[in-house]
Design a protein around this motif. Structure first.
Motif, PDB file in Angstrom:
ATOM      1  N   LEU A  67      41.852  25.911  57.422  1.00  0.00           N
ATOM      2  CA  LEU A  67      41.439  25.165  58.601  1.00  0.00           C
ATOM      3  C   LEU A  67      39.945  25.284  58.861  1.00  0.00           C
ATOM      4  N   ILE A  68      39.333  26.365  58.404  1.00  0.00           N
ATOM      5  CA  ILE A  68      37.907  26.600  58.628  1.00  0.00           C
ATOM      6  C   ILE A  68      37.133  25.947  57.492  1.00  0.00           C
ATOM      7  N   THR A  69      36.355  24.933  57.821  1.00  0.00           N
ATOM      8  CA  THR A  69      35.638  24.190  56.794  1.00  0.00           C
ATOM      9  C   THR A  69      34.201  24.664  56.614  1.00  0.00           C
ATOM     10  N   SER A  86      31.370  12.653  64.342  1.00  0.00           N
ATOM     11  CA  SER A  86      31.123  11.429  63.583  1.00  0.00           C
ATOM     12  C   SER A  86      32.377  10.993  62.821  1.00  0.00           C
ATOM     13  N   PRO A  87      32.627   9.691  62.778  1.00  0.00           N
ATOM     14  CA  PRO A  87      33.782   9.171  62.045  1.00  0.00           C
ATOM     15  C   PRO A  87      33.686   9.540  60.558  1.00  0.00           C
ATOM     16  N   GLY A  88      34.799   9.876  59.984  1.00  0.00           N
ATOM     17  CA  GLY A  88      34.844  10.181  58.555  1.00  0.00           C
ATOM     18  C   GLY A  88      34.371  11.569  58.183  1.00  0.00           C
ATOM     19  N   THR A  89      34.117  12.431  59.172  1.00  0.00           N
ATOM     20  CA  THR A  89      33.656  13.784  58.855  1.00  0.00           C
ATOM     21  C   THR A  89      34.705  14.531  58.035  1.00  0.00           C
ATOM     22  N   ARG A  90      34.245  15.405  57.174  1.00  0.00           N
ATOM     23  CA  ARG A  90      35.148  16.243  56.379  1.00  0.00           C
ATOM     24  C   ARG A  90      35.355  17.591  57.079  1.00  0.00           C
ATOM     25  N   GLN A  91      34.618  17.794  58.172  1.00  0.00           N
ATOM     26  CA  GLN A  91      34.739  19.061  58.914  1.00  0.00           C
ATOM     27  C   GLN A  91      36.037  19.058  59.724  1.00  0.00           C
TER      28      GLN A  91
END
Length: 98
Positions: A67-69, A86-91
């Motif tokens: 869960l921690i990116t 932000s849209p599309g973040t991988r975080q």
């Protein structure tokens, strides 16, 4: 997120909407009715929610490390908050170190 949750919920399932929204959210009433889903609003968590979360973490059923990116210094807080929004973040979850 509520619209997507309605698409993904199992028939006769329950969606729990947590938090406070700034704007009204449109709902696909036909999908709600066809799925016979329930939408439950929750402003805060109960003690039982935390107890269950701790059980899941302790048993390994919930992979906390996944869960921690990112772990980053506190000085990057604003940058990372902006990225999380932000849209599309991988975080997913960022830990800030003082």
């Amino acid at each position: 997120a509520l619209g997507l949750a309605l698409e993904l919920v199992a028939p006769a399932g329950t969606i729990v909407a947590c938090g406070v929204l700034e704007e009204p959210v449109p709902i696909n009433q036909l999908l709600l009715i066809m799925k016979e889903a329930r939408i439950l609003g929750a402003f805060a968590y109960r003690r039982e929610d935390f107890e269950r979360s701790i059980e899941l973490l302790a048993s390994g059923e919930l992979p906390a490390a996944d869960l921690i990116t990112e772990v980053a210094p506190l000085g990057r807080a604003q940058e990372l908050f902006d990225e999380l929004r932000s849209p599309g973040t991988r975080q997913l979850k960022v830990l800030l170190k003082p």
